[in-house]
Design an enzyme around this catalytic site. Structure first.
Site, PDB file in Angstrom:
ATOM      1  N   THR A 199       3.961  10.133  -4.739  1.00 14.52           N
ATOM      2  CA  THR A 199       4.787  10.334  -5.941  1.00 14.52           C
ATOM      3  C   THR A 199       4.195  11.475  -6.773  1.00 14.52           C
ATOM      4  O   THR A 199       3.006  11.796  -6.660  1.00 14.52           O
ATOM      5  CB  THR A 199       4.797   9.071  -6.824  1.00 14.52           C
ATOM      6  OG1 THR A 199       3.452   8.862  -7.289  1.00 14.52           O
ATOM      7  CG2 THR A 199       5.270   7.833  -6.078  1.00 14.52           C
ATOM      8  N   PHE A 204      28.954  22.018 -14.037  1.00  9.01           N
ATOM      9  CA  PHE A 204      30.218  21.599 -13.420  1.00  9.01           C
ATOM     10  C   PHE A 204      30.985  20.593 -14.287  1.00  9.01           C
ATOM     11  O   PHE A 204      32.115  20.244 -13.952  1.00  9.01           O
ATOM     12  CB  PHE A 204      29.941  20.947 -12.050  1.00  9.01           C
ATOM     13  CG  PHE A 204      29.851  21.912 -10.898  1.00  9.01           C
ATOM     14  CD1 PHE A 204      28.761  22.752 -10.763  1.00  9.01           C
ATOM     15  CD2 PHE A 204      30.847  21.968  -9.940  1.00  9.01           C
ATOM     16  CE1 PHE A 204      28.662  23.630  -9.692  1.00  9.01           C
ATOM     17  CE2 PHE A 204      30.766  22.843  -8.862  1.00  9.01           C
ATOM     18  CZ  PHE A 204      29.671  23.669  -8.736  1.00  9.01           C
ATOM     19  N   GLY A 242      32.586  17.329 -15.630  1.00  7.80           N
ATOM     20  CA  GLY A 242      33.068  16.126 -14.936  1.00  7.80           C
ATOM     21  C   GLY A 242      33.146  16.324 -13.423  1.00  7.80           C
ATOM     22  O   GLY A 242      32.894  15.399 -12.644  1.00  7.80           O
ATOM     23  N   GLU A 287       5.964  11.354   0.183  1.00 11.54           N
ATOM     24  CA  GLU A 287       4.701  12.064   0.470  1.00 11.54           C
ATOM     25  C   GLU A 287       3.775  12.103  -0.749  1.00 11.54           C
ATOM     26  O   GLU A 287       3.105  13.099  -1.023  1.00 11.54           O
ATOM     27  CB  GLU A 287       4.964  13.455   1.046  1.00 11.54           C
ATOM     28  CG  GLU A 287       5.500  13.330   2.457  1.00 11.54           C
ATOM     29  CD  GLU A 287       5.267  14.537   3.328  1.00 11.54           C
ATOM     30  OE1 GLU A 287       6.171  14.825   4.087  1.00 11.54           O
ATOM     31  OE2 GLU A 287       4.214  15.159   3.255  1.00 11.54           O
ATOM     32  N   ALA A 325       0.853  -1.204   0.000  1.00  8.53           N
ATOM     33  CA  ALA A 325       0.000   0.000   0.000  1.00  8.53           C
ATOM     34  C   ALA A 325       0.880   1.242   0.000  1.00  8.53           C
ATOM     35  O   ALA A 325       1.196   1.799   1.044  1.00  8.53           O
ATOM     36  CB  ALA A 325      -0.925  -0.008   1.226  1.00  8.53           C
TER      37      ALA A 325
END
Ligand code: COS
Length: 383
Positions: free
Chosen positions: A365, A338, A340, A363, A130
């Protein structure tokens, strides 16, 4: 009237949370992320400055903050470290059913202790079978005289292994589906609660996520919130309140990523000039700034609606999915700036990207959030 300005109190709160995030969370974030160790020292300091109980009513010793105040604060905490922010936010999530549906006596009994010593709470809804379908849970709470006997299990419980109190959802009338669900307040030291495996997570590693087993756990009937059969409504109303703070988490993580990317782009020299002077880089940053702003306003709008007693199911779901998607999109784009270095653990980007992912999942999906929004926007359709 529309007013986007913060009050002096809200600015002070934002400053306090930012300072806490900068001085206490950030310097410790990499250590707790690496070791997946629970950040008790930071959490204890957060308690001392009132961050754990800021949403509890003042008459119980809490900070009495509004929903809008809380999302302003959440953005700063997630900017500091998403894992530690999750620990604090998950405790508020567990307080919320008690705040919304508890009697004065229940609030006093169960919530006041949190304002007296550093401690945490856990919200226990999700089960193995669930997750998105929260209405299909199997844990049962069967009345026996003046007590309920809880049997079943919960998974992915944030603070599950460190909480002192739990908000637990269970079936009191298993034949009735969502209308047979009830909500209970359960002290974590009640005999029969067994803490299972602690999850080894991709991100938010400073937070604790556990499986819990309830084996003939006896709770007094007075620990029932509202009435039997109200559990699903209590869970849904709780999540309506707590999805905006998750969105605020997305904004905080995105803002942290954008700030790092700006600093890097201003100083990284390639082809003889700072890379911020290349259009691809500067336009990416402009896009981030616009989307972060839009996400923040959606989060603030949902929180403002909650504070003003307006319907909020759709707005809080929208804020949650949009802002957490922007968290993911921004961290991805910032990491690419950034190059690599972004992929290396010596730089902050890869942690931010791992942390952003969970905000799209927990909380509810983001697919569930879209389901909530589309049901309301499209309305009922005859099949
Ligand atoms: N406020 C009040 N009542 C609500 C509500 C809300 N936000 N959402 C639903 N309800 C009521 C409905 O009105 C319905 O009442 P009736 O039985 O009187 O008709 C009842 O609850 C059942 O609602 P619904 O039919 O919409 O339930 P579904 O099983 O279709 O599920 C979703 C609804 C998908 C929204 C729900 O299961 C959900 O939120 N899932 C995600 C769970 C989640 O977020 N898990 C994370 C846990 S925290 S880490």
């Amino acid at each position: 009237m529309i007013d986007f300005s913060l009050t002096d109190e809200q600015k002070a709160l934002q400053e306090m949370a930012h300072e806490f995030a900068e001085k206490e969370m950030r310097p410790n974030a990499a250590k707790y992320d690496k070791g997946e160790e629970f950040a008790w020292d930071v959490i204890n300091k957060a308690f001392e400055v009132g961050l754990i109980t800021c949403e509890l009513p003042e008459e119980l010793g809490g900070g009495g903050l509004s929903h809008l105040d809380a999302v302003i604060l959440s953005e700063e905490l997630a900017w500091g470290c998403a894992g530690m922010y999750t620990t604090i936010m998950a405790s508020s999530l567990a307080f919320t059913p008690i705040m919304l549906f508890g009697t004065d006596e229940q609030k006093k009994k169960f919530l006041t202790p949190f304002t007296e010593k550093s401690s945490l709470a856990a919200f226990c809804l999700t089960e193995r079978e669930a997750g998105s379908d929260a209405g299909s849970l199997k844990t049962k709470a069967i009345k026996d005289g003046d007590e309920y006997v809880i049997n079943g299990s919960k998974c992915f419980v944030t603070n599950g292994g460190v909480a002192e109190l739990m908000s637990v959802f269970a079936l009191t009338d298993p034949g009735k589906g969502t209308r047979g669900m009830s909500a209970f307040v359960v002290p974590a030291d009640t005999p029969g609660i067994v803490i299972g495996k602690e999850e080894d997570k991709m991100g938010h590693r400073a937070s604790n996520t556990c499986e819990l087993f309830f084996e003939d756990v006896r709770v007094p009937a007075e620990n029932l919130l509202a009435k039997e059969g109200m559990g699903f409504i209590i869970a849904m109303r709780t999540l309506d309140c707590t999805r905006a703070p998750v969105g605020a988490g997305g904004v905080g993580v995105a803002r942290a990523a954008m700030e790092h990317a700006i600093e890097y782009a201003r100083t990284r020299i390639q082809f003889g000039k700072p890379i911020a002077l290349f259009q691809d880089i500067s336009f990416r940053i402009a896009q981030m700034a616009a989307e972060i702003n839009a996400a923040r306003f959606m989060v603030w709008n949902a929180a403002w609606r909650l504070d003003n007693g307006l319907p909020v199911g759709k707005e809080s779901a929208m804020a949650k999915f949009y802002a957490s998607d922007i968290g993911m999109k921004t961290t991805n784009s910032a990491l690419e700036i950034f190059g690599g270095y972004g992929y290396m653990k010596d730089y902050p980007m890869e942690k931010l990207m791992r942390d952003a992912k969970l905000l799209q999942i927990y909380e509810g999906t983001n697919s569930i959030q879209r389901m909530v929004v589309s049901r309301e926007v499209i309305g009922p359709i005859k099949k």
